[in-house]
Design a protein around this motif. Structure first.
Motif, PDB file in Angstrom:
ATOM      1  N   ALA A  14      73.579  65.483  27.787  1.00 12.93           N
ATOM      2  CA  ALA A  14      73.093  66.785  28.217  1.00 12.93           C
ATOM      3  C   ALA A  14      73.155  67.022  29.720  1.00 12.93           C
ATOM      4  CB  ALA A  14      71.640  66.977  27.743  1.00 12.93           C
ATOM      5  N   TRP A  39      72.659  70.136  25.379  1.00  9.32           N
ATOM      6  CA  TRP A  39      71.344  70.591  24.937  1.00  9.32           C
ATOM      7  C   TRP A  39      70.900  71.740  25.822  1.00  9.32           C
ATOM      8  CZ3 TRP A  39      68.810  70.318  20.673  1.00  9.32           C
ATOM      9  CH2 TRP A  39      67.469  70.676  20.625  1.00  9.32           C
ATOM     10  N   ARG A  40      70.206  72.688  25.225  1.00  7.11           N
ATOM     11  CA  ARG A  40      69.668  73.829  25.986  1.00  7.11           C
ATOM     12  C   ARG A  40      68.437  73.368  26.752  1.00  7.11           C
ATOM     13  NH1 ARG A  40      71.578  78.828  24.084  1.00  7.11           N
ATOM     14  NH2 ARG A  40      72.903  78.617  22.244  1.00  7.11           N
ATOM     15  N   ARG A  41      68.565  73.300  28.048  1.00  7.20           N
ATOM     16  CA  ARG A  41      67.465  72.832  28.871  1.00  7.20           C
ATOM     17  C   ARG A  41      66.415  73.921  29.069  1.00  7.20           C
ATOM     18  NH1 ARG A  41      66.807  67.364  29.818  1.00  7.20           N
ATOM     19  NH2 ARG A  41      68.844  66.400  29.750  1.00  7.20           N
ATOM     20  N   ARG A  43      63.908  76.468  30.929  1.00  8.76           N
ATOM     21  CA  ARG A  43      64.127  77.264  32.142  1.00  8.76           C
ATOM     22  C   ARG A  43      63.578  76.569  33.379  1.00  8.76           C
ATOM     23  NH1 ARG A  43      65.695  82.540  31.404  1.00  8.76           N
ATOM     24  NH2 ARG A  43      65.673  83.310  29.255  1.00  8.76           N
ATOM     25  N   TRP A  45      63.722  73.505  34.068  1.00  7.39           N
ATOM     26  CA  TRP A  45      64.455  72.286  34.427  1.00  7.39           C
ATOM     27  C   TRP A  45      65.081  72.435  35.809  1.00  7.39           C
ATOM     28  CZ3 TRP A  45      64.762  67.497  32.570  1.00  7.39           C
ATOM     29  CH2 TRP A  45      65.786  66.683  33.042  1.00  7.39           C
ATOM     30  N   LEU A  49      72.656  72.444  35.534  1.00  6.17           N
ATOM     31  CA  LEU A  49      72.784  72.173  34.114  1.00  6.17           C
ATOM     32  C   LEU A  49      74.243  71.954  33.766  1.00  6.17           C
ATOM     33  CD1 LEU A  49      70.389  74.921  32.687  1.00  6.17           C
ATOM     34  CD2 LEU A  49      69.848  72.609  33.429  1.00  6.17           C
ATOM     35  N   GLY A  51      77.670  72.500  32.372  1.00  7.02           N
ATOM     36  CA  GLY A  51      78.407  73.710  32.012  1.00  7.02           C
ATOM     37  C   GLY A  51      79.856  73.392  31.703  1.00  7.02           C
ATOM     38  N   LEU A  63      76.218  73.847  22.761  1.00  7.03           N
ATOM     39  CA  LEU A  63      74.785  73.699  23.027  1.00  7.03           C
ATOM     40  C   LEU A  63      74.008  74.140  21.798  1.00  7.03           C
ATOM     41  CD1 LEU A  63      74.673  75.229  26.632  1.00  7.03           C
ATOM     42  CD2 LEU A  63      74.934  72.824  25.992  1.00  7.03           C
ATOM     43  N   HIS A  65      71.099  74.959  19.136  1.00  4.51           N
ATOM     44  CA  HIS A  65      69.728  75.438  19.304  1.00  4.51           C
ATOM     45  C   HIS A  65      68.722  74.389  18.838  1.00  4.51           C
ATOM     46  CE1 HIS A  65      66.405  78.174  19.690  1.00  4.51           C
ATOM     47  NE2 HIS A  65      66.104  78.048  18.414  1.00  4.51           N
ATOM     48  N   THR A  66      69.071  73.633  17.790  1.00  5.98           N
ATOM     49  CA  THR A  66      68.210  72.562  17.293  1.00  5.98           C
ATOM     50  C   THR A  66      69.091  71.359  16.947  1.00  5.98           C
ATOM     51  OG1 THR A  66      68.352  73.128  14.934  1.00  5.98           O
ATOM     52  CG2 THR A  66      66.689  74.288  16.252  1.00  5.98           C
ATOM     53  N   TYR A  87      70.598  61.759  26.047  1.00  8.66           N
ATOM     54  CA  TYR A  87      70.333  62.962  25.255  1.00  8.66           C
ATOM     55  C   TYR A  87      68.821  63.095  25.076  1.00  8.66           C
ATOM     56  CZ  TYR A  87      71.682  66.719  22.100  1.00  8.66           C
ATOM     57  OH  TYR A  87      71.888  67.956  21.536  1.00  8.66           O
TER      58      TYR A  87
END
Length: 284
Positions: A14, A39-41, A43, A45, A49, A51, A63, A65-66, A87
């Motif tokens: 991630a 992974w969606r970090r 806000r 963080w 990130l 990319g 990325l 969602h779950t 991760y």
């Protein structure tokens, strides 16, 4: 002699400090990396990130969602195996078994010591002078799988940041990849984790977020290093020390006088420590 087989290897990572080096290392070995599962970090963080611009051409970034979606993604990319480092979520059984030869995870400890999300932070807190770097088969439990390759790494006095330690861990871990991938491809079950009872390295607790200047100087110094190396904490912001009645988030200390009037001397139980970087906070 026939050429070594080329495998489709997913990278599960991630962070921009970990995913690109893993991709490049796998590709240098002659294999294909079709996708990085990130992974969606949150806000909150801090910092950069991961990319698409961090990855070389031809590598997708996904990325989910779950974590429930990870298994389907690995199957959709038809990967033979996957490698993971850093991760931030435990993968479910569906994801762990999606690649036909499994997933290898890199963990910066000599497993089974310091399982969990904060192994190097705890090693510094405990005064360790070295850590392990372990590639293990990923299973449904966190850092529980059998060992595929391992090495040691000294902890250095200049190890002060999450990023710097990650770079050093990768410098030890990446040369082990040929062995790791070969053992995965051969469906080698791996070796049992040995060396003592398991220990857990979770996020630091609230009590450790406050600096007690009445402790020995080296313990205070290691506390500041440990928080720096631990990186982002989802609930706490530490370590905080009160200096002349005002709270500060302490970012760096020294056990020797920095010279030229730099730093602020604070007396501890057995001598001084110098605070060389800190941010003022509003009173708690």
């Amino acid at each position: 002699m026939s050429p070594a087989p080329a495998w489709r290897v997913a990278v599960v990572a991630a962070l921009p400090q970990t995913a690109p080096p893993l991709v490049e290392a796998v590709r240098r070995l002659g294999h294909t990396v079709p996708v990085v599962i990130g992974w969606r970090r949150p806000r909150a963080w801090p910092g950069h990130l991961l990319g698409e611009h961090d990855l070389p051409s031809g590598v997708d970034l996904v990325l989910p969602h779950t974590t429930a979606a990870v298994g389907g993604l690995l199957r959709a990319y038809a990967v033979d195996m996957a490698v993971s480092y850093g991760y931030p979520r435990r993968l479910p059984a569906d994801a762990v078994h999606a690649p036909r030869h499994g997933i290898a995870n890199c963990h910066p400890s000599a497993l089974p010591a310091y399982r969990g999300p904060n192994p190097v932070g705890w090693a510094v807190r405990d005064g360790r002078e070295a850590i392990g770097v372990t590639w293990h088969r990923m299973d449904e439990e966190l850092d529980n799988g059998t060992v595929l390759a391992a090495a040691g790494m000294p902890l250095l006095s200049e190890d002060w940041s999450f990023t710097h330690v990650n770079d050093r861990v990768l410098s030890v871990a990446l040369p082990l990849l040929p062995t790791v991938l070969d053992r995965l491809a051969a469906d080698d079950p791996g070796d049992a984790q040995t060396g003592g009872p398991p220990s857990w390295a979770g996020f630091f607790e609230a009590d450790y977020a406050t600096i007690d200047w009445t402790r020995p100087a080296h313990q205070v110094h290691d506390q500041v290093r440990a928080w720096n190396i631990a990186g982002h904490h989802p609930r706490l912001d530490g370590p905080v020390g009160v200096i002349e009645g005002r709270p500060w988030k302490v970012r760096r200390t020294s056990l020797t006088a920095p010279g030229h009037g730099a730093g602020r001397r604070v007396e501890c139980a057995d001598g001084p420590v110098w605070v060389t970087a800190a941010d003022p906070l509003t009173a708690r």
